[in-house]
Design an enzyme around this catalytic site. Structure first.
Site, PDB file in Angstrom:
ATOM      1  N   GLU A   1       0.843  -1.187   0.000  1.00  0.00           N
ATOM      2  CA  GLU A   1       0.000   0.000   0.000  1.00  0.00           C
ATOM      3  C   GLU A   1       0.884   1.245   0.000  1.00  0.00           C
ATOM      4  O   GLU A   1       1.421   1.623   1.046  1.00  0.00           O
ATOM      5  CB  GLU A   1      -0.916   0.017   1.233  1.00  0.00           C
ATOM      6  CG  GLU A   1      -1.923  -1.127   1.233  1.00  0.00           C
ATOM      7  CD  GLU A   1      -3.211  -0.776   1.977  1.00  0.00           C
ATOM      8  OE1 GLU A   1      -4.278  -1.126   1.483  1.00  0.00           O
ATOM      9  OE2 GLU A   1      -3.143  -0.123   3.039  1.00  0.00           O
TER      10      GLU A   1
ATOM     11  N   GLY B   1      -6.613   6.568  -0.046  1.00  0.00           N
ATOM     12  CA  GLY B   1      -7.737   7.487   0.151  1.00  0.00           C
ATOM     13  C   GLY B   1      -7.594   8.795  -0.597  1.00  0.00           C
ATOM     14  O   GLY B   1      -8.390   9.710  -0.404  1.00  0.00           O
TER      15      GLY B   1
END
Ligand code: 13P
Length: 234
Positions: A154, A160
């Site tokens: 990630e 986000g």
């Protein structure tokens, strides 16, 4: 066959989880489906569903005076099979280091859970040209000896944010992780990609070599967003 995992973070309700699990029961797929809701919801799902459940964190300790923490055995007792460890937000807001993450992953394995171990670089590390070093040291330092794990790459700057690395950047990161795992003797470990995965980019991302699935945040909260990601790949 891919692994499609949803990380609900601090979102959702028991009713929303029941709806999601029921909706996933009807998805025409051979992919592995995992939903990781907040701790209290792990107990609210009742009967067996096709999707597995996972937690979002675990204590490195077995039991005792650790207020607010939850042990791996407690998570396993709910029927959950997985636990995310070392998520970017745990590292950012709770100061978790690779050593802490390895201890948590070891506790998870000891309780029969499969840890989904997150590694990835911050924007500052990316700007400093340290992406590959951070990824490789993350894998070497976070994976405990023995026991099956899943790695999630990630890129922390992309989470986000609606940002994703380029296809070549994801390919390079996953290739490095695969080679690192190989040298550790666990070359068959699945490697997920996570950060801003949506229905419209999931298939492309999962076509990249060594991308064995995805770890989805925002787009895992509603069946209408999550199911197209699952069905975008065989
Ligand atoms: P988003 O999919 O919302 O970017 O979150 C990714 C993530 O952190 C999954 O663990």
């Amino acid at each position: 066959m891919k692994i499609i995992a949803g990380n609900w973070k601090m979102n959702g309700t028991p009713a929303a989880l029941r709806d999601m699990m029921a909706a996933l029961d009807n998805v025409d797929t051979e992919n592995v489906m995992i939903i990781c809701p907040p701790f209290p919801m792990l107990c609210t799902c009742g009967a067996t569903h096709r999707a597995a459940l996972g937690a979002q964190d675990v204590s490195a300790h077995d039991h005792g005076a650790y207020t607010g923490d939850v042990s791996a055995a407690m998570i396993a007792d709910t029927g959950a099979k997985y636990v995310i460890v070392g998520h970017s937000e745990r590292r950012q807001y709770h100061g978790e280091t690779n050593d802490v993450v390895r201890a948590k992953a070891a506790a998870a394995i000891a309780a029969g859970l499969t840890p989904i171990i997150c590694v990835g670089e911050t924007m500052a590390e990316r700007d400093a040209g340290q992406t590959m070093t951070i990824i490789e040291s993350g894998v070497r330092e976070c994976v405990p000896d023995g026991g099956a794990v899943i790695i999630a790459y990630e890129p922390r700057w992309a989470i986000g944010a609606g940002l994703t690395p380029t296809r070549d950047e994801i390919a390079a990161a996953h290739d490095l992780i695969a080679r690192t795992l190989d040298t550790m003797g666990i070359g068959t470990t699945p490697i997920l990609y996570g950060a801003s995965v949506k229905g419209n980019n999931a298939a492309e991302i999962m076509s990249i070599p060594h991308v064995d699935g995805v770890l989805v945040g925002g787009a895992s909260l509603k069946p209408d967003d999550f199911i197209p990601i699952i069905t975008s790949v065989k």
